[in-house]
Scaffold this motif. Structure first.
Motif, PDB file in Angstrom:
ATOM      1  N   HIS A 109     -54.023 -15.545 -31.705  1.00 28.35           N
ATOM      2  CA  HIS A 109     -53.854 -16.963 -32.066  1.00 28.35           C
ATOM      3  C   HIS A 109     -52.807 -17.640 -31.169  1.00 28.35           C
ATOM      4  CE1 HIS A 109     -56.621 -16.598 -35.226  1.00 28.35           C
ATOM      5  NE2 HIS A 109     -55.836 -16.683 -36.284  1.00 28.35           N
ATOM      6  N   LEU A 110     -51.781 -16.891 -30.795  1.00 22.97           N
ATOM      7  CA  LEU A 110     -50.761 -17.461 -29.894  1.00 22.97           C
ATOM      8  C   LEU A 110     -51.379 -17.779 -28.533  1.00 22.97           C
ATOM      9  CD1 LEU A 110     -47.823 -15.007 -30.644  1.00 22.97           C
ATOM     10  CD2 LEU A 110     -47.907 -17.431 -31.272  1.00 22.97           C
ATOM     11  N   GLU A 111     -52.231 -16.882 -28.064  1.00 24.10           N
ATOM     12  CA  GLU A 111     -52.862 -17.090 -26.758  1.00 24.10           C
ATOM     13  C   GLU A 111     -53.808 -18.287 -26.811  1.00 24.10           C
ATOM     14  OE1 GLU A 111     -54.350 -13.123 -26.264  1.00 24.10           O
ATOM     15  OE2 GLU A 111     -52.423 -12.397 -25.498  1.00 24.10           O
ATOM     16  N   THR A 112     -54.494 -18.463 -27.942  1.00 23.20           N
ATOM     17  CA  THR A 112     -55.381 -19.621 -28.083  1.00 23.20           C
ATOM     18  C   THR A 112     -54.563 -20.915 -28.143  1.00 23.20           C
ATOM     19  OG1 THR A 112     -56.924 -18.223 -29.288  1.00 23.20           O
ATOM     20  CG2 THR A 112     -57.256 -20.599 -29.476  1.00 23.20           C
ATOM     21  N   LEU A 113     -53.473 -20.884 -28.883  1.00 26.38           N
ATOM     22  CA  LEU A 113     -52.602 -22.068 -28.923  1.00 26.38           C
ATOM     23  C   LEU A 113     -52.130 -22.413 -27.504  1.00 26.38           C
ATOM     24  CD1 LEU A 113     -50.348 -21.262 -32.040  1.00 26.38           C
ATOM     25  CD2 LEU A 113     -51.986 -23.165 -31.871  1.00 26.38           C
ATOM     26  N   ALA A 114     -51.698 -21.397 -26.764  1.00 25.83           N
ATOM     27  CA  ALA A 114     -51.172 -21.633 -25.406  1.00 25.83           C
ATOM     28  C   ALA A 114     -52.262 -22.179 -24.478  1.00 25.83           C
ATOM     29  CB  ALA A 114     -50.592 -20.331 -24.850  1.00 25.83           C
ATOM     30  N   ALA A 115     -53.488 -21.734 -24.687  1.00 26.39           N
ATOM     31  CA  ALA A 115     -54.582 -22.165 -23.798  1.00 26.39           C
ATOM     32  C   ALA A 115     -54.959 -23.623 -24.021  1.00 26.39           C
ATOM     33  CB  ALA A 115     -55.801 -21.271 -24.025  1.00 26.39           C
ATOM     34  N   HIS A 116     -54.700 -24.151 -25.225  1.00 25.51           N
ATOM     35  CA  HIS A 116     -55.222 -25.483 -25.564  1.00 25.51           C
ATOM     36  C   HIS A 116     -54.170 -26.537 -25.867  1.00 25.51           C
ATOM     37  CE1 HIS A 116     -59.350 -24.019 -25.617  1.00 25.51           C
ATOM     38  NE2 HIS A 116     -58.888 -22.940 -26.210  1.00 25.51           N
ATOM     39  N   ALA A 117     -52.896 -26.157 -25.951  1.00 27.25           N
ATOM     40  CA  ALA A 117     -51.900 -27.121 -26.441  1.00 27.25           C
ATOM     41  C   ALA A 117     -51.458 -28.130 -25.382  1.00 27.25           C
ATOM     42  CB  ALA A 117     -50.686 -26.375 -26.982  1.00 27.25           C
ATOM     43  N   GLY A 118     -51.341 -27.683 -24.135  1.00 32.44           N
ATOM     44  CA  GLY A 118     -50.798 -28.580 -23.109  1.00 32.44           C
ATOM     45  C   GLY A 118     -49.294 -28.763 -23.208  1.00 32.44           C
ATOM     46  N   VAL A 119     -48.646 -28.042 -24.133  1.00 33.12           N
ATOM     47  CA  VAL A 119     -47.179 -28.021 -24.255  1.00 33.12           C
ATOM     48  C   VAL A 119     -46.776 -26.552 -24.415  1.00 33.12           C
ATOM     49  CG1 VAL A 119     -47.034 -30.326 -25.308  1.00 33.12           C
ATOM     50  CG2 VAL A 119     -47.211 -28.299 -26.793  1.00 33.12           C
ATOM     51  N   PRO A 120     -45.493 -26.226 -24.194  1.00 34.00           N
ATOM     52  CA  PRO A 120     -45.074 -24.826 -24.322  1.00 34.00           C
ATOM     53  C   PRO A 120     -45.323 -24.254 -25.717  1.00 34.00           C
ATOM     54  CG  PRO A 120     -43.380 -26.119 -23.223  1.00 34.00           C
ATOM     55  CD  PRO A 120     -44.393 -27.102 -23.741  1.00 34.00           C
ATOM     56  N   VAL A 121     -45.749 -22.998 -25.753  1.00 32.92           N
ATOM     57  CA  VAL A 121     -45.967 -22.274 -27.012  1.00 32.92           C
ATOM     58  C   VAL A 121     -45.026 -21.062 -27.043  1.00 32.92           C
ATOM     59  CG1 VAL A 121     -47.629 -20.920 -28.365  1.00 32.92           C
ATOM     60  CG2 VAL A 121     -48.345 -23.060 -27.249  1.00 32.92           C
ATOM     61  N   ARG A 133     -58.591 -23.654 -42.212  1.00 36.05           N
ATOM     62  CA  ARG A 133     -58.852 -25.076 -42.474  1.00 36.05           C
ATOM     63  C   ARG A 133     -59.354 -25.760 -41.215  1.00 36.05           C
ATOM     64  NH1 ARG A 133     -55.612 -30.029 -42.526  1.00 36.05           N
ATOM     65  NH2 ARG A 133     -56.488 -31.437 -44.074  1.00 36.05           N
ATOM     66  N   GLU A 134     -58.828 -25.275 -40.074  1.00 38.27           N
ATOM     67  CA  GLU A 134     -59.108 -25.909 -38.784  1.00 38.27           C
ATOM     68  C   GLU A 134     -59.015 -24.833 -37.709  1.00 38.27           C
ATOM     69  OE1 GLU A 134     -56.503 -29.175 -38.520  1.00 38.27           O
ATOM     70  OE2 GLU A 134     -57.538 -30.114 -36.848  1.00 38.27           O
ATOM     71  N   SER A 135     -59.789 -24.962 -36.638  1.00 43.14           N
ATOM     72  CA  SER A 135     -59.732 -23.933 -35.594  1.00 43.14           C
ATOM     73  C   SER A 135     -58.358 -23.937 -34.930  1.00 43.14           C
ATOM     74  CB  SER A 135     -60.826 -24.163 -34.543  1.00 43.14           C
ATOM     75  OG  SER A 135     -60.426 -25.139 -33.620  1.00 43.14           O
ATOM     76  N   VAL A 136     -57.976 -22.773 -34.422  1.00 46.07           N
ATOM     77  CA  VAL A 136     -56.667 -22.650 -33.766  1.00 46.07           C
ATOM     78  C   VAL A 136     -56.611 -23.593 -32.557  1.00 46.07           C
ATOM     79  CG1 VAL A 136     -55.066 -21.045 -32.658  1.00 46.07           C
ATOM     80  CG2 VAL A 136     -56.496 -20.267 -34.561  1.00 46.07           C
ATOM     81  N   ALA A 137     -57.695 -23.674 -31.811  1.00 44.93           N
ATOM     82  CA  ALA A 137     -57.724 -24.543 -30.625  1.00 44.93           C
ATOM     83  C   ALA A 137     -57.557 -26.009 -31.021  1.00 44.93           C
ATOM     84  CB  ALA A 137     -59.030 -24.330 -29.867  1.00 44.93           C
ATOM     85  N   ASP A 138     -58.178 -26.410 -32.132  1.00 44.39           N
ATOM     86  CA  ASP A 138     -58.034 -27.816 -32.555  1.00 44.39           C
ATOM     87  C   ASP A 138     -56.616 -28.108 -33.038  1.00 44.39           C
ATOM     88  OD1 ASP A 138     -60.607 -28.337 -31.833  1.00 44.39           O
ATOM     89  OD2 ASP A 138     -61.410 -28.484 -33.874  1.00 44.39           O
ATOM     90  N   VAL A 139     -56.004 -27.153 -33.720  1.00 42.41           N
ATOM     91  CA  VAL A 139     -54.603 -27.329 -34.123  1.00 42.41           C
ATOM     92  C   VAL A 139     -53.755 -27.552 -32.866  1.00 42.41           C
ATOM     93  CG1 VAL A 139     -52.598 -26.170 -35.138  1.00 42.41           C
ATOM     94  CG2 VAL A 139     -54.830 -26.001 -36.256  1.00 42.41           C
ATOM     95  N   ALA A 140     -54.002 -26.742 -31.843  1.00 40.36           N
ATOM     96  CA  ALA A 140     -53.243 -26.860 -30.592  1.00 40.36           C
ATOM     97  C   ALA A 140     -53.461 -28.230 -29.950  1.00 40.36           C
ATOM     98  CB  ALA A 140     -53.666 -25.758 -29.626  1.00 40.36           C
ATOM     99  N   ARG A 141     -54.714 -28.676 -29.897  1.00 43.21           N
ATOM    100  CA  ARG A 141     -55.021 -29.962 -29.244  1.00 43.21           C
ATOM    101  C   ARG A 141     -54.345 -31.120 -29.981  1.00 43.21           C
ATOM    102  NH1 ARG A 141     -60.467 -27.418 -29.301  1.00 43.21           N
ATOM    103  NH2 ARG A 141     -60.896 -26.733 -27.169  1.00 43.21           N
ATOM    104  N   VAL A 142     -54.338 -31.062 -31.298  1.00 43.17           N
ATOM    105  CA  VAL A 142     -53.731 -32.152 -32.080  1.00 43.17           C
ATOM    106  C   VAL A 142     -52.215 -32.151 -31.880  1.00 43.17           C
ATOM    107  CG1 VAL A 142     -53.288 -32.983 -34.422  1.00 43.17           C
ATOM    108  CG2 VAL A 142     -55.596 -32.234 -33.767  1.00 43.17           C
ATOM    109  N   LEU A 143     -51.592 -30.991 -32.086  1.00 36.63           N
ATOM    110  CA  LEU A 143     -50.128 -30.926 -31.988  1.00 36.63           C
ATOM    111  C   LEU A 143     -49.653 -31.264 -30.575  1.00 36.63           C
ATOM    112  CD1 LEU A 143     -49.284 -27.741 -34.097  1.00 36.63           C
ATOM    113  CD2 LEU A 143     -48.841 -30.139 -34.698  1.00 36.63           C
ATOM    114  N   GLY A 144     -50.433 -30.847 -29.561  1.00 32.17           N
ATOM    115  CA  GLY A 144     -50.033 -31.086 -28.175  1.00 32.17           C
ATOM    116  C   GLY A 144     -49.874 -32.559 -27.822  1.00 32.17           C
ATOM    117  N   GLY A 145     -50.501 -33.427 -28.595  1.00 33.62           N
ATOM    118  CA  GLY A 145     -50.352 -34.868 -28.356  1.00 33.62           C
ATOM    119  C   GLY A 145     -49.234 -35.499 -29.154  1.00 33.62           C
TER     120      GLY A 145
END
Ligand code: CP
Ligand code: NVA
Length: 309
Positions: free
Chosen positions: A109-121, A83-95
């Motif tokens: 996918h975990l590594e992509t989340l960690a690279a883009h979230a700005g919060v712990p994954v 539905r949405e890229s993994v990086a975009d999910v991370a960016r949204v949730l991180g805020g």
């Protein structure tokens, strides 16, 4: 500790610190009925691409007990990478939240989340590893080595040191759970061996493999089981169950181990397939205490990752 994707991403001192904190939080809860709200006002988003009982409830209750809360998102709600890229999910949730935990089909996918979230994954299980399970397994090994949970809580460092005297034999598939267990055994200095059919070993360097389950458990302190057919491998079910016929933990195999040996299973168990009822429900089984340690392990982890400095 920035993220928690694999045991081996961290120093032994860091992993031991999480385990000591988990034992302290378990002792605090046992003594007072509650924990200090070190995660007050903090939220953990939990993304699930696969089913879960223990992981979901232990992480959610860990957040609740520490004064925070969890937002649980099922597979159909998020559509990670679809539905949405993994990086975009991370960016949204991180805020919006202070931590993200995910159970995924693809470790990348975990590594992509960690690279883009700005919060712990946090890894709540991937096809590669299950490090949160391994933390709970380490607590259970400490309880066994110390002679009981109260003894481990009275001297957490001594209990973790005593794990070095244990021999742990994983009987089954060289999978995500086996890999993380092997690594946490490495951190604590415990001897680890994998008993599996040919073709099903871990490909990690240095793993001790036996294709003879009876011989492998002869001097074991701990026999460990997991399903032969992991989530996502349903198409291999018949072939794997056939291949693993000599690697069922039943009373005969347990009888080949020393009388002191205990039996662990990460669960869910397919009773009558990889482990029999008699062993699961027998005097040497510690599987439900092990499951309950998921809660305490997750508290130690989340307190270390998400509490304000
Ligand atoms: N052991 C474990 O991770 O269980 P769940 O799949 O129920 O979370
Ligand atoms: N190896 C299993 C563990 C389940 C907790 C799986 O990946 O399905």
């Amino acid at each position: 500790m920035q993220h928690f994707l694999n045991i081996t991403d961290h120093s032994p001192e860091t992993i031991r610190g999480v385990l000591v904190r988990a034992l302290a939080l378990r002792a605090e809860r046992r003594a007072t009925g509650q924990n200090a709200p070190v995660l007050a006002g903090r939220a953990l988003a939990m993304l699930f691409e696969k089913p879960s009982l223990r992981t979901r409830v232990s992480f959610e209750q860990a957040m609740n007990h520490l004064g925070g809360h969890a937002v649980v998102l099922g597979r159909d709600e998020v559509g990670l990478g679809k539905r949405e890229s993994v990086a975009d999910v991370a960016r949204v949730l991180g805020g919006m939240v202070e931590g993200i935990a995910a159970r995924v089909f693809s470790h990348a996918h975990l590594e992509t989340l960690a690279a883009h979230a700005g919060v712990p994954v946090v890894n709540m299980l991937s096809e590669v590893s299950h490090p949160a399970q391994a933390l709970a397994d380490a607590l259970t090994l400490a309880d066994v080595a110390a002679g009981g949970p109260e003894a481990a809580e009275a001297d957490p460092v001594g209990a973790l040191d005593a794990v070095a005297g244990l021999k742990v034999v994983f009987v089954g598939d060289g999978n995500n759970v086996a890999r993380s267990l092997m690594r946490v055994c490495g951190v604590l200095g415990a001897h680890f061996a994998l008993a599996c059919p040919e073709g099903y070993a871990l490909d990690d360097a240095g793993v001790v493999v036996s294709h003879d389950a009876v011989a492998a458990v002869a001097d074991a302190d701990v026999l460990y089981a997991d399903t032969f057919v992991s989530m996502g491998e349903e198409d291999q079910k018949d072939a794997k169950i056939k291949a693993f016929g000599d690697f069922v933990i039943d009373q005969k195999l347990l009888g080949a181990a020393p009388g002191r040996a205990v039996v662990l299973h990460c669960l869910p168990a397919y009773r009558g397939v990889e482990i029999t009822d008699a062993v699961m429900d027998g005097a040497q089984s510690r599987v439900f205490a092990q499951a309950h340690n998921r809660l305490h392990a997750q508290k130690g982890l989340l307190a270390e990752l998400m509490a304000p400095a």
